[in-house]
Design a protein around this motif. Structure first.
Motif, PDB file in Angstrom:
ATOM      1  N   ILE A   1       3.120   6.966  11.377  1.00  0.00           N
ATOM      2  CA  ILE A   1       2.766   5.817  10.546  1.00  0.00           C
ATOM      3  C   ILE A   1       3.307   4.542  11.189  1.00  0.00           C
ATOM      4  CG2 ILE A   1       2.999   4.737   8.283  1.00  0.00           C
ATOM      5  CD1 ILE A   1       3.491   7.551   7.144  1.00  0.00           C
ATOM      6  N   GLN A   2       2.447   3.582  11.378  1.00  0.00           N
ATOM      7  CA  GLN A   2       2.846   2.317  11.987  1.00  0.00           C
ATOM      8  C   GLN A   2       3.471   1.405  10.938  1.00  0.00           C
ATOM      9  OE1 GLN A   2       2.045   1.861  15.670  1.00  0.00           O
ATOM     10  NE2 GLN A   2       2.212   3.999  15.041  1.00  0.00           N
ATOM     11  N   ASN A   3       4.460   0.660  11.333  1.00  0.00           N
ATOM     12  CA  ASN A   3       5.194  -0.175  10.396  1.00  0.00           C
ATOM     13  C   ASN A   3       4.340  -1.290   9.806  1.00  0.00           C
ATOM     14  OD1 ASN A   3       7.848  -0.919   9.222  1.00  0.00           O
ATOM     15  ND2 ASN A   3       7.512  -2.808  10.369  1.00  0.00           N
ATOM     16  N   ASP A   4       3.417  -1.822  10.584  1.00  0.00           N
ATOM     17  CA  ASP A   4       2.655  -2.985  10.161  1.00  0.00           C
ATOM     18  C   ASP A   4       1.204  -2.691   9.824  1.00  0.00           C
ATOM     19  OD1 ASP A   4       2.339  -2.332  12.873  1.00  0.00           O
ATOM     20  OD2 ASP A   4       1.562  -4.325  13.338  1.00  0.00           O
ATOM     21  N   LEU A   5       0.719  -1.477  10.118  1.00  0.00           N
ATOM     22  CA  LEU A   5      -0.683  -1.143   9.828  1.00  0.00           C
ATOM     23  C   LEU A   5      -0.722  -0.428   8.482  1.00  0.00           C
ATOM     24  CD1 LEU A   5      -1.860  -0.007  13.375  1.00  0.00           C
ATOM     25  CD2 LEU A   5      -1.733  -2.311  12.374  1.00  0.00           C
ATOM     26  N   ILE A   6      -0.819  -1.205   7.408  1.00  0.00           N
ATOM     27  CA  ILE A   6      -0.505  -0.705   6.077  1.00  0.00           C
ATOM     28  C   ILE A   6      -1.622   0.100   5.423  1.00  0.00           C
ATOM     29  CG2 ILE A   6       1.153  -2.538   5.673  1.00  0.00           C
ATOM     30  CD1 ILE A   6      -1.012  -3.997   4.043  1.00  0.00           C
ATOM     31  N   TYR A   7      -2.841   0.055   5.968  1.00  0.00           N
ATOM     32  CA  TYR A   7      -3.925   0.834   5.384  1.00  0.00           C
ATOM     33  C   TYR A   7      -4.114   2.176   6.092  1.00  0.00           C
ATOM     34  CZ  TYR A   7      -5.043  -3.273   2.655  1.00  0.00           C
ATOM     35  OH  TYR A   7      -4.956  -4.314   1.774  1.00  0.00           O
ATOM     36  N   ALA A   8      -3.484   2.346   7.239  1.00  0.00           N
ATOM     37  CA  ALA A   8      -3.421   3.633   7.942  1.00  0.00           C
ATOM     38  C   ALA A   8      -4.797   4.173   8.339  1.00  0.00           C
ATOM     39  CB  ALA A   8      -2.676   4.668   7.094  1.00  0.00           C
ATOM     40  N   TRP A   9      -5.760   3.302   8.518  1.00  0.00           N
ATOM     41  CA  TRP A   9      -7.061   3.772   8.985  1.00  0.00           C
ATOM     42  C   TRP A   9      -6.920   4.286  10.427  1.00  0.00           C
ATOM     43  CZ3 TRP A   9     -12.273   1.289   7.324  1.00  0.00           C
ATOM     44  CH2 TRP A   9     -12.377   1.317   5.938  1.00  0.00           C
TER      45      TRP A   9
ATOM     46  N   THR B   1       0.820  -1.210   0.000  1.00  0.00           N
ATOM     47  CA  THR B   1       0.000   0.000   0.000  1.00  0.00           C
ATOM     48  C   THR B   1       0.859   1.268   0.000  1.00  0.00           C
ATOM     49  OG1 THR B   1      -0.062   0.259   2.399  1.00  0.00           O
ATOM     50  CG2 THR B   1      -1.665  -1.245   1.420  1.00  0.00           C
ATOM     51  N   LYS B   2       0.194   2.368  -0.201  1.00  0.00           N
ATOM     52  CA  LYS B   2       0.867   3.679  -0.202  1.00  0.00           C
ATOM     53  C   LYS B   2       1.609   3.927   1.093  1.00  0.00           C
ATOM     54  CE  LYS B   2      -1.842   7.368   0.079  1.00  0.00           C
ATOM     55  NZ  LYS B   2      -2.733   8.463  -0.374  1.00  0.00           N
ATOM     56  N   TRP B   3       1.013   3.571   2.217  1.00  0.00           N
ATOM     57  CA  TRP B   3       1.625   3.864   3.518  1.00  0.00           C
ATOM     58  C   TRP B   3       2.747   2.890   3.836  1.00  0.00           C
ATOM     59  CZ3 TRP B   3       0.432   8.509   4.871  1.00  0.00           C
ATOM     60  CH2 TRP B   3      -0.761   9.048   4.403  1.00  0.00           C
TER      61      TRP B   3
END
Length: 412
Positions: free
Chosen positions: A313-321, A196-198
């Protein structure tokens, strides 16, 4: 034996005993004050342990992160007096660079390409002829798939290469098919399947790497830019003091929160108003998405704001909701003033699903599995939202030194 009781009272010449007591009391008080003051001056602001080192007592003073800690030392013969550190003991260096001479450390970088042929002196001479001035640049970073090549081409073509560096994140692994575009060879291409983008931003847009750029445009690939002009946009953002912003969305396009919809009342708006239904927003509302909020499809960050957002930005939370509701903490001040939506430079959100998505209205057996993938994406996004909020609440609770500038209002 009579006890000697001292108290501070007005002194008469004939009362030598009282005079003696007053003198003793004053000496005791002054000695105590000097002892306390010396302990603070010697050790610093905290009670720190004494460390043994080669027969010398020493005390390490606290400094900011990535700083070499100075050590105040004392010999046994110095009666407990600690010597001040010399200048070489108080130096801040990036972690890991301690063995190197300070002047050789190049902490920040950029994404500019350097010629592999020719001399560096030739390039320096060219810059000198131009008056030693480089054009101020910003960065445009977009996650892309080959299916949206035409749309991405129209976006990038709007951004003049003299003022923007372009970076494409290829989530489908297709890179070579972009080479026929006139700007492709000057862009940076990063490929990782189904990311993903993030995910890309966390790994390739570290603040030390993008420190040279005034603004970071972290956009989705499904935006129509017929009514958008990047340099004019930056001019408005500069004038309005927006650290975090986004172009408004055309009223005919897809949007999820009213605050991102275009207003015709000026160049910029910073809040929305909603007096009916759920999630009402009024003039005195202070929380996102009523104010201090932008959506994640087309955010634009100043250099200073990005230095903060990257850490968020969290390293593992890739959708950044959930990240969008916290971006205001990185606004370098009041989020109700430094976060806004630019109305006079707006885009059209096409709403094309990408990861796990399908852009056809009629499903076939071949595309049904993609719809299932899209559902899986949504489920993970909701799970990440809960996880992010849980992490935030835990971090805020455990950090005793952190003060929330936007505390939650008391519930009646």
């Amino acid at each position: 034996m009579t006890n000697l009781v001292c108290s501070i009272v007005p002194i008469e010449p004939s009362n030598k005993r009282v005079l003696l007591c007053n003198v003793v009391m004053m000496v005791v008080l002054l000695s105590s004050a000097l002892l306390l003051a010396s302990s603070f001056l010697t050790v610093g602001f905290h009670q720190l342990p004494i460390l043994k080192n080669d027969g010398l007592d020493s005390v390490k003073l606290p400094l900011q992160d990535n700083c070499q800690l100075p050590i105040l030392r004392k010999n046994n013969s110095d009666s407990g007096i600690l010597r001040q550190p010399d200048k070489c003991q108080v130096r801040c260096k990036p972690a890991g660079s301690e063995p190197l001479p300070k002047g050789i450390v190049s902490r920040t970088s950029d994404l500019e390409m350097e010629p592999s042929l020719g001399s560096h002196e030739t390039k320096s001479l060219e810059i000198k002829k131009q008056g030693n001035k480089k054009a101020s640049k910003s960065l445009l970073a977009i996650p892309v798939g080959i299916k949206q090549k035409e749309i991405v081409n129209s976006i990038v073509s709007k951004f003049p290469s003299s003022h923007f560096v372009v970076m494409l994140f290829h989530y489908d692994g297709v890179v070579d098919k972009w080479r026929d575009l006139h700007w492709s060879d000057g862009a940076l291409h990063v490929s990782a399947i189904n990311q993903t983008k993030w995910w890309f931003a966390k790994r390739f847009l570290h603040p030390d790497i993008v420190a040279a750029y005034d603004y970071i445009f972290l956009w989705d690939e499904d935006l129509g830019v017929e009514n958008f002009h990047p340099l004019r946009y930056i001019s408005i953002v500069n004038r309005e003091g927006l650290e975090i912003s986004q172009p408004a969305l055309d009223l005919k396009s897809q949007f999820h929160h009213r605050i991102t919809a275009r207003s015709n009342k000026g160049d910029v708006h910073r809040r929305m108003y909603k007096s009916k239904g759920g999630g009402r927003c009024y003039e005195n509302s202070t929380r996102p998405p009523c104010t201090g909020w932008v959506e994640m499809m087309a955010p634009v960050f100043s250099r200073a704001a990005w230095q903060c957002v990257w850490h968020l930005i969290q390293n593992d939370l890739i959708y950044a909701w959930g990240l969008d509701y916290k971006l205001g903490y990185c606004a370098q001040g009041d989020r109700t003033l430094n976060v806004g939506v630019v109305d006079s430079e707006y885009v059209f959100h096409k709403g094309i699903p990408t990861l796990g998505g399908n852009d056809k209205k009629v499903l076939t057996r071949a595309t049904a599995s993609k719809e299932n993938d899209r559902l899986a994406v949504r489920l993970r996004s909701y799970a990440e939202l809960k996880m992010f909020n849980k992490r935030w609440n835990k971090a805020a609770k455990e950090d005793e030194c952190w003060v929330d500038p936007y505390p939650e209002p008391d519930k009646a």
